[in-house]
Design a protein around this motif. Structure first.
Motif, mmCIF file in Angstrom:
data_model
loop_
_atom_site.group_PDB
_atom_site.id
_atom_site.type_symbol
_atom_site.label_atom_id
_atom_site.label_comp_id
_atom_site.label_asym_id
_atom_site.label_seq_id
_atom_site.Cartn_x
_atom_site.Cartn_y
_atom_site.Cartn_z
ATOM 1 N N ALA A 4 3.399 -2.643 -8.332
ATOM 2 C CA ALA A 4 2.410 -3.377 -9.195
ATOM 3 C C ALA A 4 2.987 -4.555 -9.833
ATOM 4 C CB ALA A 4 1.686 -2.442 -10.099
ATOM 5 N N ASN A 5 4.179 -4.766 -10.118
ATOM 6 C CA ASN A 5 4.862 -5.818 -10.687
ATOM 7 C C ASN A 5 5.328 -7.097 -9.548
ATOM 8 O OD1 ASN A 5 4.644 -4.808 -13.279
ATOM 9 N ND2 ASN A 5 6.431 -3.400 -12.921
ATOM 10 N N GLN A 59 1.844 1.723 -4.611
ATOM 11 C CA GLN A 59 2.673 0.671 -3.998
ATOM 12 C C GLN A 59 1.761 0.137 -2.949
ATOM 13 O OE1 GLN A 59 5.938 3.002 -2.605
ATOM 14 N NE2 GLN A 59 6.854 3.174 -4.881
ATOM 15 N N LEU A 60 2.220 -0.991 -2.380
ATOM 16 C CA LEU A 60 1.468 -1.753 -1.312
ATOM 17 C C LEU A 60 2.285 -2.074 -0.213
ATOM 18 C CD1 LEU A 60 -1.188 -3.115 -0.489
ATOM 19 C CD2 LEU A 60 -0.290 -5.208 -1.919
ATOM 20 N N ARG A 77 -0.214 -12.277 -7.464
ATOM 21 C CA ARG A 77 -0.417 -11.327 -8.567
ATOM 22 C C ARG A 77 -0.979 -10.105 -7.950
ATOM 23 N NH1 ARG A 77 -4.128 -15.027 -10.799
ATOM 24 N NH2 ARG A 77 -5.753 -13.380 -11.167
ATOM 25 N N PHE A 78 -0.795 -8.828 -8.542
ATOM 26 C CA PHE A 78 -1.079 -7.727 -8.009
ATOM 27 C C PHE A 78 -1.954 -7.107 -9.116
ATOM 28 C CE2 PHE A 78 2.775 -8.875 -5.941
ATOM 29 C CZ PHE A 78 2.596 -8.593 -4.627
ATOM 30 N N HIS A 129 -3.886 -4.304 -5.017
ATOM 31 C CA HIS A 129 -4.613 -5.555 -4.303
ATOM 32 C C HIS A 129 -3.712 -6.864 -4.654
ATOM 33 C CE1 HIS A 129 -8.189 -3.582 -2.676
ATOM 34 N NE2 HIS A 129 -8.009 -2.921 -3.676
ATOM 35 N N PRO A 130 -3.133 -7.680 -3.642
ATOM 36 C CA PRO A 130 -2.537 -8.934 -3.942
ATOM 37 C C PRO A 130 -3.701 -9.973 -4.165
ATOM 38 C CG PRO A 130 -2.457 -8.411 -1.745
ATOM 39 C CD PRO A 130 -3.124 -7.462 -2.310
#
Length: 310
Positions: free
Chosen positions: A115-116, A190-191, A245-246, A254-255
């Motif tokens: 997320a960061n 996580q993405l 940004r996430f 989501h980005p």
């Protein structure tokens, strides 16, 4: 001998009668002029009118031409670009991955971010024998080293035994179960970045991630976005990683990026044979308002605190 004629007769002038003059008219006596008054009593003679002398004026110099109007200010830039050296970066997708001994074990197919926006995992397609037995495995991002200048296998994978995938990991010693009422560690959201859809804050689609550019310190520098429309030819741009940004929405990561259609159209295209120009949306510097002056009561209170800090 010259002959002379007879002498001219002598005429007696007394005998010649002169014609009588006609009697003249009686002479009328003119009136006598009055004695002239003394010069002091005479009226002064009128002065001659003074006619002003008109001298031609010198022609005034022509006024200087008006100064040209200043050109209108240039429009504010829509985007800012950052030039990335290809010699110091590497594309992630399909980059060969090797072991420390130089043996190629597979190719990178994805990167997982938290997320960061920090990369936490690399996904590698491990090769089997002649394509049989290929499988995807995830490794901690800290287990890789990147050499952008390497002609082959720019990514070296050197995981510790605890960082190996579960099938390849040695069996760990049994761990005690969590105490009753306790909670197991929760994995942060996580993405996987490849094929992720990047959106605007309002939910509109910007593009799809088709690659990630990483540097020699294994840090992502930019993402390559496919921003093609439905009727457009394929068009890709590079966006700065720092511009992403996430956010978590519906329990998924989501980005986001603040790129409007005009900014996307103004972005230089990304191509493998061109310099890399990573874009970010231009943000106007907000003017800071001056601080309001402190009131008299606040000043007295501050002075009292200064005198008696306790």
């Amino acid at each position: 001998m010259v002959r002379l004629g007879p002498p001219a007769p002598v005429i007696d002038r007394s005998e010649v009668l002169e014609p009588e003059e006609p009697a003249s008219e009686p002479v009328v006596a003119e009136p006598m002029e009055e004695a002239s008054a003394p010069e002091e009593a005479k009226a002064p003679a009128p002065k001659k009118p003074h006619h002003p002398v008109f001298r031609p004026r010198k022609p005034e110099p022509a006024p200087p031409p008006p100064a040209p109007a200043p050109p209108p200010p240039a429009p504010a830039p829509l985007i800012t670009t950052r030039l990335i050296d290809r010699a110091t970066t590497r594309t992630l997708l399909d980059a060969e991955v090797q072991k420390p001994d130089g043996k190629v074990v597979g190719r990178a197919v994805d990167m997982v971010a938290d997320a960061n926006g920090k990369p936490v995992q690399i996904v590698v397609n491990l090769q089997g024998f002649m394509g049989v037995g290929d499988r995807k495995a995830s490794f901690p991002w800290s287990a890789i080293r990147v050499n952008p200048a390497a002609k082959t296998a720019p990514i070296t994978l050197n995981p510790s035994p605890a960082q190996l995938p579960v099938p390849d990991r040695p069996r760990p010693a049994p761990t005690p179960t969590a105490p009753q009422g306790g909670q197991l560690p929760v994995t942060p959201v996580q993405l996987p970045m490849l094929d992720a859809t990047v959106e605007r804050p309002n939910g509109a689609k910007v593009g799809r991630v088709v690659d990630v550019l990483i540097d020699g310190a294994a840090q992502p520098q930019a993402v390559v976005l496919d921003v093609s429309g439905l009727i457009q030819q394929r068009r890709t741009i590079a966006a700065n990683w720092s511009a992403l940004r996430f956010v978590t929405k519906d329990k998924e990561l989501h980005p986001l990026i603040d790129l409007s259609e005009a900014q996307i159209n103004a972005s230089p295209p990304y191509a493998a044979d061109r310099p890399i120009q990573a874009v970010s949306p231009a943000v106007a510097a907000a003017s800071q308002a001056p601080a309001a002056p402190a009131s008299a009561a606040d000043s007295d209170k501050a002075a009292a605190v200064a005198r008696n800090p306790k």
